[in-house]
Design an enzyme around this catalytic site. Structure first.
Site, mmCIF file in Angstrom:
data_model
loop_
_atom_site.group_PDB
_atom_site.id
_atom_site.type_symbol
_atom_site.label_atom_id
_atom_site.label_comp_id
_atom_site.label_asym_id
_atom_site.label_seq_id
_atom_site.Cartn_x
_atom_site.Cartn_y
_atom_site.Cartn_z
ATOM 1 C CG HIS A 104 -23.735 -21.067 -18.013
ATOM 2 N ND1 HIS A 104 -23.930 -21.693 -16.520
ATOM 3 C CD2 HIS A 104 -23.455 -22.360 -18.552
ATOM 4 C CE1 HIS A 104 -24.062 -23.010 -16.372
ATOM 5 N NE2 HIS A 104 -23.627 -23.360 -17.598
ATOM 6 C CG ASP A 106 -23.798 -26.192 -21.003
ATOM 7 O OD1 ASP A 106 -23.401 -25.432 -19.868
ATOM 8 O OD2 ASP A 106 -24.459 -26.936 -20.681
ATOM 9 C CG HIS A 257 -27.973 -24.455 -17.260
ATOM 10 N ND1 HIS A 257 -27.626 -24.256 -18.675
ATOM 11 C CD2 HIS A 257 -26.812 -25.122 -16.716
ATOM 12 C CE1 HIS A 257 -26.523 -24.715 -19.032
ATOM 13 N NE2 HIS A 257 -25.951 -25.175 -17.919
ATOM 14 N NE ARG A 272 -21.612 -30.256 -20.318
ATOM 15 C CZ ARG A 272 -21.664 -29.148 -20.358
ATOM 16 N NH1 ARG A 272 -21.570 -28.101 -19.245
ATOM 17 N NH2 ARG A 272 -20.852 -28.560 -21.156
#
Ligand code: FE2
Length: 281
Positions: A104, A106, A257, A272
């Site tokens: 995917h 983000d 990723h 993150r």
């Protein structure tokens, strides 16, 4: 002085000898920015960052977003999403578990998906838990001319959990009704032009792309499967083996990723930040 060393034939470079805890001068920042555009994934080694420093560096690239899984935002720092397989004393996960188990990009399920994400390794397992990145420019460029013209101008529907049909993992928390209401389906082109480099990149994923618009379902499923399979061939992929205190900054506009699960016996805990990007075109 710092070094920028390519990490694979496909994409990715490591940055060694640069301390992101200190504000970067404009010249250094420009070098880092250009390297990010060129390599798509930058791995900054040996960083010692407080949440404030992680946020401050991330903000040089744009505004930061929170996350729909708001129960995993760091207290007092809503710009930081905790990603973790660890559990707290009350039995709840210490961060979003089972994150990124399908290829995917983000926030592709939002109207203005992420420019890039910056994931900081605070605790890593002695083995396993790798993250793989792919090069969606190369994936697009390697398509046949027939396929390029077939997919020109097509749009798809994107949805978190994509269709929720893929997420059967019992350990991943379900979205509440309130959270679900924040992530209605959105439409994006399946080939997008990078707003800074001007290069075209494929933009489909296993996790979020539900269907191609204005196409019979069976044909759409087959085309999405074909494009995804094509785009994650080994020649387009870099496998990142995490080192403690790596900060990895990837470009969501031209990469996908996927996270491999760490062995259950070991903790993996990361922070993150997510930079907001443009509406794909
Ligand atoms: Fe992700």
């Amino acid at each position: 002085m710092f070094e920028i060393n390519p990490l694979s034939e496909a994409l990715g470079a490591e940055v060694v000898g640069l301390d992101l805890a200190k504000p970067l001068g404009d010249d250094v920042f420009a070098t880092v920015h250009q390297a990010h555009l060129a390599h798509q994934v930058l791995v900054f080694r040996d960083q010692q960052l407080t949440p404030e420093q992680h946020i401050a560096f991330s903000k040089r690239f744009g505004a930061l977003s929170g996350h729909v899984f708001d129960q995993f935002l760091l207290p007092d720092y809503p710009e930081i999403l905790k990603v973790s397989n660890k559990k707290k004393e009350d039995g709840e996960f210490a961060g979003l578990p089972q994150a990124g188990r399908r290829w995917h990009s983000d926030l592709a399920y939002t109207a203005t998906p992420s420019l890039g994400s910056l994931l900081y390794a605070l605790e890593i397992p002695p083995e396993g838990g790798d993250t793989l990145f792919n090069n969606m420019y190369r994936a697009y460029e390697a398509l046949s001319d027939d396929t390029k013209s077939r997919i020109e101008g097509l749009k798809a529907e994107f949805l978190l959990g994509s269709g929720r049909k893929f997420y059967t993992d019992a350990e991943r928390p379900a979205l509440t009704a309130e959270q679900l209401a924040k992530v209605p389906p959105v439409h994006h082109p399946i080939v997008r032009t990078h707003p800074e480099t001007g290069r075209k990149a494929l933009y489909v994923s296993q996790a979020h792309t539900v269907r191609i618009l204005d196409m019979p379902e069976a044909e759409s499923e087959a085309l999405l499967a074909e494009l995804t399979e094509h785009s994650v061939q080994p020649e387009f992929v870099y496998r990142h083996k995490w080192r403690l205190h790596d900060l990895v900054f990837w470009d969501n506009r031209c990469c996908m990723h996927i996270a491999e699960p760490p062995p259950p016996a070991y903790g993996r805990h990361m922070h993150r930040t997510t930079v907001v990007g443009d509406r794909p075109y």
